[in-house]
Design a protein around this motif. Structure first.
Motif, PDB file in Angstrom:
ATOM      1  N   ALA A  62      45.835  64.488 117.963  1.00  0.00           N
ATOM      2  CA  ALA A  62      44.490  65.054 118.068  1.00  0.00           C
ATOM      3  C   ALA A  62      44.509  66.367 118.851  1.00  0.00           C
ATOM      4  O   ALA A  62      43.886  67.358 118.449  1.00  0.00           O
ATOM      5  N   VAL A  63      45.254  66.394 119.958  1.00  0.00           N
ATOM      6  CA  VAL A  63      45.361  67.616 120.759  1.00  0.00           C
ATOM      7  C   VAL A  63      46.099  68.699 119.967  1.00  0.00           C
ATOM      8  O   VAL A  63      45.746  69.878 120.021  1.00  0.00           O
ATOM      9  N   GLY A  64      47.118  68.301 119.204  1.00  0.00           N
ATOM     10  CA  GLY A  64      47.881  69.254 118.402  1.00  0.00           C
ATOM     11  C   GLY A  64      47.095  69.872 117.269  1.00  0.00           C
ATOM     12  O   GLY A  64      47.490  70.900 116.715  1.00  0.00           O
ATOM     13  N   LEU A  65      45.970  69.277 116.914  1.00  0.00           N
ATOM     14  CA  LEU A  65      45.125  69.870 115.878  1.00  0.00           C
ATOM     15  C   LEU A  65      44.474  71.166 116.342  1.00  0.00           C
ATOM     16  O   LEU A  65      44.144  72.028 115.518  1.00  0.00           O
ATOM     17  N   LEU A  66      44.293  71.321 117.644  1.00  0.00           N
ATOM     18  CA  LEU A  66      43.680  72.550 118.157  1.00  0.00           C
ATOM     19  C   LEU A  66      44.560  73.776 117.882  1.00  0.00           C
ATOM     20  O   LEU A  66      44.076  74.756 117.301  1.00  0.00           O
ATOM     21  N   PRO A  67      45.847  73.775 118.260  1.00  0.00           N
ATOM     22  CA  PRO A  67      46.678  74.936 117.912  1.00  0.00           C
ATOM     23  C   PRO A  67      46.870  75.095 116.402  1.00  0.00           C
ATOM     24  O   PRO A  67      46.972  76.215 115.907  1.00  0.00           O
ATOM     25  N   LEU A  68      46.916  73.978 115.677  1.00  0.00           N
ATOM     26  CA  LEU A  68      47.043  74.076 114.222  1.00  0.00           C
ATOM     27  C   LEU A  68      45.824  74.774 113.624  1.00  0.00           C
ATOM     28  O   LEU A  68      45.961  75.649 112.756  1.00  0.00           O
TER      29      LEU A  68
ATOM     30  N   TRP B 283      46.059  78.415 114.423  1.00  0.00           N
ATOM     31  CA  TRP B 283      47.051  79.057 113.554  1.00  0.00           C
ATOM     32  C   TRP B 283      46.449  79.342 112.184  1.00  0.00           C
ATOM     33  O   TRP B 283      46.610  80.442 111.643  1.00  0.00           O
ATOM     34  N   LEU B 284      45.740  78.366 111.624  1.00  0.00           N
ATOM     35  CA  LEU B 284      45.099  78.584 110.331  1.00  0.00           C
ATOM     36  C   LEU B 284      44.022  79.660 110.414  1.00  0.00           C
ATOM     37  O   LEU B 284      43.866  80.480 109.509  1.00  0.00           O
ATOM     38  N   TYR B 285      43.274  79.668 111.505  1.00  0.00           N
ATOM     39  CA  TYR B 285      42.240  80.671 111.704  1.00  0.00           C
ATOM     40  C   TYR B 285      42.849  82.063 111.824  1.00  0.00           C
ATOM     41  O   TYR B 285      42.293  83.039 111.325  1.00  0.00           O
TER      42      TYR B 285
ATOM     43  N   VAL C 129      50.243  84.783 116.821  1.00  0.00           N
ATOM     44  CA  VAL C 129      50.352  83.319 116.891  1.00  0.00           C
ATOM     45  C   VAL C 129      51.766  82.882 116.519  1.00  0.00           C
ATOM     46  O   VAL C 129      52.329  81.978 117.148  1.00  0.00           O
ATOM     47  N   GLN C 130      52.354  83.501 115.520  1.00  0.00           N
ATOM     48  CA  GLN C 130      53.718  83.151 115.120  1.00  0.00           C
ATOM     49  C   GLN C 130      54.719  83.413 116.244  1.00  0.00           C
ATOM     50  O   GLN C 130      55.685  82.667 116.400  1.00  0.00           O
ATOM     51  N   SER C 131      54.487  84.461 117.031  1.00  0.00           N
ATOM     52  CA  SER C 131      55.405  84.730 118.150  1.00  0.00           C
ATOM     53  C   SER C 131      55.305  83.639 119.215  1.00  0.00           C
ATOM     54  O   SER C 131      56.296  83.293 119.855  1.00  0.00           O
ATOM     55  N   ILE C 132      54.102  83.090 119.387  1.00  0.00           N
ATOM     56  CA  ILE C 132      53.938  81.991 120.347  1.00  0.00           C
ATOM     57  C   ILE C 132      54.592  80.723 119.805  1.00  0.00           C
ATOM     58  O   ILE C 132      55.325  80.030 120.516  1.00  0.00           O
ATOM     59  N   VAL C 133      54.335  80.424 118.540  1.00  0.00           N
ATOM     60  CA  VAL C 133      54.900  79.219 117.923  1.00  0.00           C
ATOM     61  C   VAL C 133      56.423  79.311 117.847  1.00  0.00           C
ATOM     62  O   VAL C 133      57.119  78.318 118.021  1.00  0.00           O
TER      63      VAL C 133
ATOM     64  N   PHE D 258      58.213  70.495 117.818  1.00  0.00           N
ATOM     65  CA  PHE D 258      59.111  69.368 117.579  1.00  0.00           C
ATOM     66  C   PHE D 258      58.479  68.064 118.066  1.00  0.00           C
ATOM     67  O   PHE D 258      58.508  67.049 117.368  1.00  0.00           O
ATOM     68  N   GLY D 259      57.911  68.093 119.263  1.00  0.00           N
ATOM     69  CA  GLY D 259      57.244  66.899 119.793  1.00  0.00           C
ATOM     70  C   GLY D 259      56.073  66.472 118.924  1.00  0.00           C
ATOM     71  O   GLY D 259      55.867  65.277 118.686  1.00  0.00           O
ATOM     72  N   TRP D 260      55.307  67.446 118.433  1.00  0.00           N
ATOM     73  CA  TRP D 260      54.168  67.130 117.582  1.00  0.00           C
ATOM     74  C   TRP D 260      54.642  66.528 116.261  1.00  0.00           C
ATOM     75  O   TRP D 260      54.046  65.586 115.759  1.00  0.00           O
ATOM     76  N   SER D 261      55.721  67.075 115.715  1.00  0.00           N
ATOM     77  CA  SER D 261      56.219  66.531 114.446  1.00  0.00           C
ATOM     78  C   SER D 261      56.780  65.120 114.642  1.00  0.00           C
ATOM     79  O   SER D 261      56.583  64.250 113.785  1.00  0.00           O
ATOM     80  N   PHE D 262      57.448  64.862 115.770  1.00  0.00           N
ATOM     81  CA  PHE D 262      57.902  63.500 116.028  1.00  0.00           C
ATOM     82  C   PHE D 262      56.706  62.565 116.179  1.00  0.00           C
ATOM     83  O   PHE D 262      56.718  61.446 115.663  1.00  0.00           O
ATOM     84  N   ALA D 263      55.676  63.012 116.888  1.00  0.00           N
ATOM     85  CA  ALA D 263      54.469  62.195 117.060  1.00  0.00           C
ATOM     86  C   ALA D 263      53.848  61.876 115.698  1.00  0.00           C
ATOM     87  O   ALA D 263      53.391  60.748 115.468  1.00  0.00           O
ATOM     88  N   LEU D 264      53.843  62.851 114.807  1.00  0.00           N
ATOM     89  CA  LEU D 264      53.288  62.642 113.473  1.00  0.00           C
ATOM     90  C   LEU D 264      54.060  61.558 112.719  1.00  0.00           C
ATOM     91  O   LEU D 264      53.463  60.607 112.186  1.00  0.00           O
ATOM     92  N   PHE D 265      55.377  61.673 112.702  1.00  0.00           N
ATOM     93  CA  PHE D 265      56.177  60.707 111.944  1.00  0.00           C
ATOM     94  C   PHE D 265      56.198  59.333 112.606  1.00  0.00           C
ATOM     95  O   PHE D 265      56.183  58.315 111.921  1.00  0.00           O
ATOM     96  N   TYR D 266      56.226  59.296 113.945  1.00  0.00           N
ATOM     97  CA  TYR D 266      56.188  58.008 114.631  1.00  0.00           C
ATOM     98  C   TYR D 266      54.859  57.309 114.356  1.00  0.00           C
ATOM     99  O   TYR D 266      54.825  56.119 114.041  1.00  0.00           O
ATOM    100  N   HIS D 267      53.770  58.041 114.489  1.00  0.00           N
ATOM    101  CA  HIS D 267      52.449  57.459 114.286  1.00  0.00           C
ATOM    102  C   HIS D 267      52.289  56.991 112.833  1.00  0.00           C
ATOM    103  O   HIS D 267      51.701  55.936 112.587  1.00  0.00           O
TER     104      HIS D 267
END
Length: 130
Positions: free
Chosen positions: A35-41, A44-46, A58-62, A72-81
């Motif tokens: 849910a928190v990771g949706l804010l930067p996502l 990024w889309l905006y 934004v790409q330089s920050i990411v 990486f942590g967000w992607s692990f959270a996605l797959f674990y969840h």
């Protein structure tokens, strides 16, 4: 008025940590992280709609080391969840409650989450998107 000595409720310090309890806590934590990771996502889309300069910023920050670790942590959270959610769907259907099956499915969730995370990152690196 007489006071009776009543037993106190067991505290968390009494219980031995178990795989299922740890995975339940982590499932909730990864839900919060997603849910928190949706804010930067969303940002990024905006930034894509704001033009190339905003997108590059934004790409330089990411693309920074901290950004990649968070991604990486967000992607692990996605797959674990996701994997643990599938496990919960089986539980909702009344399957897999015995101890052996619960632990086996728990280990399978860990293996699948790590494999899917590694696979997604390897694919992204092979395509040059990281």
């Amino acid at each position: 008025m007489a006071t009776h000595k009543r037993p106190l409720s067991p505290h968390l310090g009494i219980y031995k940590p178990q795989l299922t309890s740890f995975m339940s806590i982590l499932h909730r934590a990864t839900g919060i992280a997603l849910a928190v990771g949706l804010l930067p996502l969303t940002y990024w889309l905006y930034s894509i709609s704001l033009g190339p300069e905003a997108y590059e910023q934004v790409q330089s920050i990411v693309g920074s080391p901290v950004g990649l670790i968070l991604l990486f942590g967000w992607s692990f959270a996605l797959f674990y969840h996701l994997c643990n959610g599938i496990r919960h769907l089986f539980w909702d259907a009344g399957m897999g409650f015995d101890i052996k099956t619960a632990y086996t499915s728990g280990y399978l969730v860990w293996i699948a989450a790590f494999a899917l995370t590694a696979g997604a990152w390897l694919l992204a690196m092979m395509r040059g998107t990281l």
